[in-house]
Design a protein around this motif. Structure first.
Motif, PDB file in Angstrom:
ATOM      1  N   ALA A  28       0.837  -1.208   0.000  1.00 42.44           N
ATOM      2  CA  ALA A  28       0.000   0.000   0.000  1.00 42.44           C
ATOM      3  C   ALA A  28       0.863   1.246   0.000  1.00 42.44           C
ATOM      4  O   ALA A  28       0.593   2.211  -0.743  1.00 42.44           O
ATOM      5  CB  ALA A  28      -0.924  -0.008   1.210  1.00 42.44           C
ATOM      6  N   LYS A  29       1.916   1.253   0.801  1.00 38.49           N
ATOM      7  CA  LYS A  29       2.779   2.434   0.902  1.00 38.49           C
ATOM      8  C   LYS A  29       3.568   2.665  -0.389  1.00 38.49           C
ATOM      9  O   LYS A  29       3.769   3.812  -0.803  1.00 38.49           O
ATOM     10  CB  LYS A  29       3.722   2.285   2.094  1.00 38.49           C
ATOM     11  CG  LYS A  29       2.986   2.381   3.436  1.00 38.49           C
ATOM     12  CD  LYS A  29       3.882   2.069   4.619  1.00 38.49           C
ATOM     13  CE  LYS A  29       3.110   2.172   5.924  1.00 38.49           C
ATOM     14  NZ  LYS A  29       3.914   1.777   7.100  1.00 38.49           N
ATOM     15  N   ILE A  30       4.001   1.583  -1.039  1.00 40.93           N
ATOM     16  CA  ILE A  30       4.718   1.710  -2.318  1.00 40.93           C
ATOM     17  C   ILE A  30       3.798   2.315  -3.377  1.00 40.93           C
ATOM     18  O   ILE A  30       4.183   3.227  -4.116  1.00 40.93           O
ATOM     19  CB  ILE A  30       5.246   0.326  -2.780  1.00 40.93           C
ATOM     20  CG1 ILE A  30       6.378  -0.144  -1.854  1.00 40.93           C
ATOM     21  CG2 ILE A  30       5.725   0.382  -4.227  1.00 40.93           C
ATOM     22  CD1 ILE A  30       6.810  -1.584  -2.089  1.00 40.93           C
ATOM     23  N   ILE A  31       2.574   1.809  -3.432  1.00 43.83           N
ATOM     24  CA  ILE A  31       1.612   2.309  -4.431  1.00 43.83           C
ATOM     25  C   ILE A  31       1.235   3.756  -4.134  1.00 43.83           C
ATOM     26  O   ILE A  31       1.189   4.601  -5.037  1.00 43.83           O
ATOM     27  CB  ILE A  31       0.358   1.406  -4.468  1.00 43.83           C
ATOM     28  CG1 ILE A  31       0.737   0.002  -4.972  1.00 43.83           C
ATOM     29  CG2 ILE A  31      -0.717   2.008  -5.371  1.00 43.83           C
ATOM     30  CD1 ILE A  31      -0.350  -1.041  -4.794  1.00 43.83           C
ATOM     31  N   LEU A  32       0.968   4.060  -2.868  1.00 43.24           N
ATOM     32  CA  LEU A  32       0.604   5.429  -2.500  1.00 43.24           C
ATOM     33  C   LEU A  32       1.721   6.411  -2.830  1.00 43.24           C
ATOM     34  O   LEU A  32       1.463   7.529  -3.309  1.00 43.24           O
ATOM     35  CB  LEU A  32       0.249   5.502  -1.013  1.00 43.24           C
ATOM     36  CG  LEU A  32      -1.077   4.856  -0.614  1.00 43.24           C
ATOM     37  CD1 LEU A  32      -1.182   4.734   0.898  1.00 43.24           C
ATOM     38  CD2 LEU A  32      -2.258   5.654  -1.166  1.00 43.24           C
ATOM     39  N   ASP A  33       2.949   6.011  -2.584  1.00 45.28           N
ATOM     40  CA  ASP A  33       4.090   6.881  -2.895  1.00 45.28           C
ATOM     41  C   ASP A  33       4.143   7.173  -4.396  1.00 45.28           C
ATOM     42  O   ASP A  33       4.364   8.319  -4.814  1.00 45.28           O
ATOM     43  CB  ASP A  33       5.391   6.216  -2.427  1.00 45.28           C
ATOM     44  CG  ASP A  33       6.606   7.116  -2.630  1.00 45.28           C
ATOM     45  OD1 ASP A  33       6.639   8.200  -2.022  1.00 45.28           O
ATOM     46  OD2 ASP A  33       7.500   6.731  -3.399  1.00 45.28           O
ATOM     47  N   ALA A  34       3.907   6.130  -5.198  1.00 40.20           N
ATOM     48  CA  ALA A  34       3.926   6.303  -6.655  1.00 40.20           C
ATOM     49  C   ALA A  34       2.764   7.167  -7.144  1.00 40.20           C
ATOM     50  O   ALA A  34       2.868   7.838  -8.179  1.00 40.20           O
ATOM     51  CB  ALA A  34       3.888   4.937  -7.340  1.00 40.20           C
ATOM     52  N   LEU A  35       1.659   7.162  -6.385  1.00 39.46           N
ATOM     53  CA  LEU A  35       0.483   7.967  -6.738  1.00 39.46           C
ATOM     54  C   LEU A  35       0.562   9.387  -6.193  1.00 39.46           C
ATOM     55  O   LEU A  35      -0.371  10.174  -6.357  1.00 39.46           O
ATOM     56  CB  LEU A  35      -0.793   7.292  -6.217  1.00 39.46           C
ATOM     57  CG  LEU A  35      -1.183   5.944  -6.840  1.00 39.46           C
ATOM     58  CD1 LEU A  35      -2.379   5.355  -6.113  1.00 39.46           C
ATOM     59  CD2 LEU A  35      -1.473   6.090  -8.333  1.00 39.46           C
ATOM     60  N   PHE A 123      -6.853  -2.812  -2.629  1.00 38.70           N
ATOM     61  CA  PHE A 123      -7.005  -2.129  -3.912  1.00 38.70           C
ATOM     62  C   PHE A 123      -8.079  -1.053  -3.813  1.00 38.70           C
ATOM     63  O   PHE A 123      -7.883   0.086  -4.249  1.00 38.70           O
ATOM     64  CB  PHE A 123      -7.369  -3.163  -4.995  1.00 38.70           C
ATOM     65  CG  PHE A 123      -7.314  -2.634  -6.404  1.00 38.70           C
ATOM     66  CD1 PHE A 123      -6.239  -2.913  -7.224  1.00 38.70           C
ATOM     67  CD2 PHE A 123      -8.349  -1.861  -6.927  1.00 38.70           C
ATOM     68  CE1 PHE A 123      -6.173  -2.437  -8.524  1.00 38.70           C
ATOM     69  CE2 PHE A 123      -8.306  -1.370  -8.222  1.00 38.70           C
ATOM     70  CZ  PHE A 123      -7.216  -1.656  -9.025  1.00 38.70           C
ATOM     71  N   MET A 124      -9.217  -1.405  -3.217  1.00 38.12           N
ATOM     72  CA  MET A 124     -10.319  -0.453  -3.080  1.00 38.12           C
ATOM     73  C   MET A 124      -9.951   0.693  -2.142  1.00 38.12           C
ATOM     74  O   MET A 124     -10.352   1.845  -2.359  1.00 38.12           O
ATOM     75  CB  MET A 124     -11.572  -1.168  -2.582  1.00 38.12           C
ATOM     76  CG  MET A 124     -12.247  -2.060  -3.620  1.00 38.12           C
ATOM     77  SD  MET A 124     -12.741  -1.178  -5.130  1.00 38.12           S
ATOM     78  CE  MET A 124     -13.809   0.108  -4.454  1.00 38.12           C
ATOM     79  N   THR A 125      -9.195   0.398  -1.092  1.00 40.62           N
ATOM     80  CA  THR A 125      -8.734   1.452  -0.184  1.00 40.62           C
ATOM     81  C   THR A 125      -7.883   2.472  -0.932  1.00 40.62           C
ATOM     82  O   THR A 125      -8.081   3.690  -0.801  1.00 40.62           O
ATOM     83  CB  THR A 125      -7.905   0.852   0.968  1.00 40.62           C
ATOM     84  OG1 THR A 125      -8.683  -0.110   1.679  1.00 40.62           O
ATOM     85  CG2 THR A 125      -7.447   1.928   1.932  1.00 40.62           C
ATOM     86  N   LEU A 126      -6.938   1.984  -1.732  1.00 41.88           N
ATOM     87  CA  LEU A 126      -6.054   2.871  -2.481  1.00 41.88           C
ATOM     88  C   LEU A 126      -6.837   3.694  -3.494  1.00 41.88           C
ATOM     89  O   LEU A 126      -6.579   4.892  -3.677  1.00 41.88           O
ATOM     90  CB  LEU A 126      -4.984   2.039  -3.187  1.00 41.88           C
ATOM     91  CG  LEU A 126      -4.075   1.208  -2.271  1.00 41.88           C
ATOM     92  CD1 LEU A 126      -3.226   0.252  -3.073  1.00 41.88           C
ATOM     93  CD2 LEU A 126      -3.216   2.109  -1.407  1.00 41.88           C
ATOM     94  N   ARG A 149      -4.669  -2.312  13.150  1.00 43.45           N
ATOM     95  CA  ARG A 149      -3.220  -2.067  13.120  1.00 43.45           C
ATOM     96  C   ARG A 149      -2.629  -2.372  11.745  1.00 43.45           C
ATOM     97  O   ARG A 149      -1.838  -1.589  11.210  1.00 43.45           O
ATOM     98  CB  ARG A 149      -2.534  -2.911  14.204  1.00 43.45           C
ATOM     99  CG  ARG A 149      -1.023  -2.711  14.298  1.00 43.45           C
ATOM    100  CD  ARG A 149      -0.442  -3.502  15.461  1.00 43.45           C
ATOM    101  NE  ARG A 149      -0.573  -4.946  15.264  1.00 43.45           N
ATOM    102  CZ  ARG A 149       0.357  -5.708  14.661  1.00 43.45           C
ATOM    103  NH1 ARG A 149       1.477  -5.156  14.213  1.00 43.45           N
ATOM    104  NH2 ARG A 149       0.170  -7.010  14.528  1.00 43.45           N
ATOM    105  N   LEU A 150      -2.999  -3.514  11.166  1.00 45.07           N
ATOM    106  CA  LEU A 150      -2.454  -3.924   9.880  1.00 45.07           C
ATOM    107  C   LEU A 150      -3.461  -3.760   8.747  1.00 45.07           C
ATOM    108  O   LEU A 150      -3.210  -4.209   7.622  1.00 45.07           O
ATOM    109  CB  LEU A 150      -1.990  -5.391   9.948  1.00 45.07           C
ATOM    110  CG  LEU A 150      -0.895  -5.690  10.978  1.00 45.07           C
ATOM    111  CD1 LEU A 150      -0.554  -7.167  10.990  1.00 45.07           C
ATOM    112  CD2 LEU A 150       0.346  -4.852  10.699  1.00 45.07           C
ATOM    113  N   ASP A 151      -4.586  -3.138   9.017  1.00 45.66           N
ATOM    114  CA  ASP A 151      -5.593  -2.924   7.983  1.00 45.66           C
ATOM    115  C   ASP A 151      -5.080  -1.902   6.981  1.00 45.66           C
ATOM    116  O   ASP A 151      -4.369  -0.955   7.340  1.00 45.66           O
ATOM    117  CB  ASP A 151      -6.889  -2.423   8.628  1.00 45.66           C
ATOM    118  CG  ASP A 151      -8.046  -2.405   7.654  1.00 45.66           C
ATOM    119  OD1 ASP A 151      -8.629  -3.477   7.409  1.00 45.66           O
ATOM    120  OD2 ASP A 151      -8.364  -1.325   7.124  1.00 45.66           O
ATOM    121  N   SER A 152      -5.437  -2.079   5.719  1.00 46.82           N
ATOM    122  CA  SER A 152      -4.906  -1.190   4.678  1.00 46.82           C
ATOM    123  C   SER A 152      -5.349   0.256   4.846  1.00 46.82           C
ATOM    124  O   SER A 152      -4.682   1.167   4.348  1.00 46.82           O
ATOM    125  CB  SER A 152      -5.312  -1.695   3.288  1.00 46.82           C
ATOM    126  OG  SER A 152      -6.712  -1.750   3.149  1.00 46.82           O
TER     127      SER A 152
END
Length: 423
Positions: A28-35, A123-126, A149-152
């Motif tokens: 999630a963090k990798i994708i968010l950074d790219a977005l 995916f839906m969260t992002l 804690r570990l939820d997206s």
């Protein structure tokens, strides 16, 4: 590239388990950074809990909209289409935006994660976070999927966190005790940010209080910092930082009054000015589909997916239909402890009907049937035929309660809409 919504949703619905096997939240963090880190461009209120988080989020949304705010919301599950999960002022994300952002995420997955996709929920969260960042929102409300804690969804730093209740659920993932599960839910509490708590289980509450203290997060607990008083029918009084008398709820059930009190407290913590009359207007029309939803005068849909939810359902039935015989239709997923829920229904039911839905994680009708000790219990593989038959043979002194997994309730609502049994 996804060309159509059908192609897109058919693909992402199959992403049940993450193909990416890195550290939790890493994909999630990798994708968010790219977005462009869209999660940093919106203010949030974050909701976790075993039961009530959806109803509480919805009540909070109604209050904030009534105060003139533009409010995003990310919820789950959907009942008819995936777009329901991502809304702004209750308007679903348009297909073109859904498809465009889905393709952006898919491109990042191809470039940064070697084509290994995160789970459907991630995916839906992002997608939601990216969509919200593109719009002029005052606030977005996020509902966790499982735990916290570990939820997206836990990639955000919210203005307010809300933890509704703690039940023994998803014990294979969250832990086997109230304390262990509470620790996972409390993972949404952030440094210095207030948390609103509806948890009454003392073991769970102690963990949440400890986490809040460690995070220096102000904590507001029901029955300690704010109160539900003078409960009469659909009405109650709220006592907290402000007092509001004779609040009327659109939703039945004593537990909904607690959910509404959590929503009032969370909204009050976020809003710079607070109007009691607007709160009352908002809660008069804060309905939540599939939660004690009376689709006919004697047919009720309720996504009571664990024992706490079933307890609330039965209490509401006793309050609203005390003289009726209750027939239950129950279908659920395997990742729940059904024994307690089934025992609770057995104790009040005139008949118990067990069925199943076509999902990989679904419990079979036989598995559920075997956990019941009711003298009039029945097993059905075809839930559509079962419901049609029971609706056609329902006596005036009977009520049919269709309950269990919200995924089951979603399927049932689709049938009802197709048959024009529900508007």
């Amino acid at each position: 590239m996804f060309q159509t919504m059908e192609q897109c949703t058919n693909f992402i619905f199959k992403l049940k388990a993450s193909q990416y096997k890195g550290e939790p939240l890493q994909s999630a963090k990798i994708i968010l950074d790219a977005l462009g880190n869209p999660e940093q461009k919106t203010k949030f209120i974050h909701f976790a809990g075993s039961n009530g988080k959806g109803s509480t989020l919805n009540a909070t949304r109604e209050i904030l909209i009534e105060h003139g705010l533009t409010v995003g919301a990310f919820i789950s599950p959907h009942l008819e289409r995936a777009n329901e999960r991502v809304t702004i002022n209750k308007q679903q994300i348009p297909d073109e935006d859904f498809l465009r952002i889905a393709n952006e995420i898919a491109e990042v997955v191809g470039n940064k994660l070697d084509g290994k996709f995160p789970s459907f929920f991630e995916f839906m969260t992002l997608l939601a976070l990216k969509y919200f960042s593109e719009r002029s929102l005052d606030i977005a409300l996020l509902e966790t999927g499982i735990g916290g804690r570990l939820d997206s969804t836990n990639v955000v730093t919210p203005e307010v966190s809300v933890i509704t209740t703690i039940s023994l659920e998803h014990t294979d993932m969250l832990g086997e005790t109230y304390a262990e599960i509470a620790a996972e839910k409390a993972g949404i509490i952030k440094q210095g940010k207030p948390v609103v708590v509806g948890v009454e289980n003392l073991e769970a509450l102690a963990v949440i209080q400890q986490t809040a203290a460690q995070q220096h997060a102000p904590i507001y607990t029901i029955s300690e910092h704010f109160y539900v008083e003078n409960q009469k029918g659909a009405f109650f009084d709220y006592r907290g930082n402000i007092s509001i008398d004779k609040i009327e709820l659109a939703m039945a059930g004593e537990h909904q009054k607690a959910n509404a009190a959590l929503a009032i407290t969370a909204a009050d913590l976020f809003l710079s000015s607070f109007d009691a009359q607007k709160v009352k207007l908002a809660l008069q029309h804060a309905k939540w589909e599939g939660r004690f939803e009376r689709v006919r005068h004697n047919v009720i849909l309720d996504g009571a997916h664990n024992s706490e939810g079933t307890t609330a359902l039965i209490k509401t039935l006793k309050d609203t239909a005390p003289k009726h015989k209750v027939k239950f239709v129950y279908a659920a997923l395997q990742d729940k402890d059904h024994a307690v829920s089934i025992k609770l229904m057995d104790d009040v039911a005139s008949e118990m009907h067990f069925t199943q839905i076509d999902l990989p994680r679904a419990a079979t009708a036989k598995q559920l049937f075997e956990q019941s000790t009711h003298s009039k219990k029945f097993m059905h593989s075809n839930w559509q035929a079962l419901i049609e038959k029971e609706m056609n043979h329902l006596a005036e002194d009977e009520v049919l309660v269709i309950t269990g997994s919200l995924y089951f309730i979603a399927e049932v609502r689709r049938l009802f809409i197709e048959r024009e049994w529900i508007s």
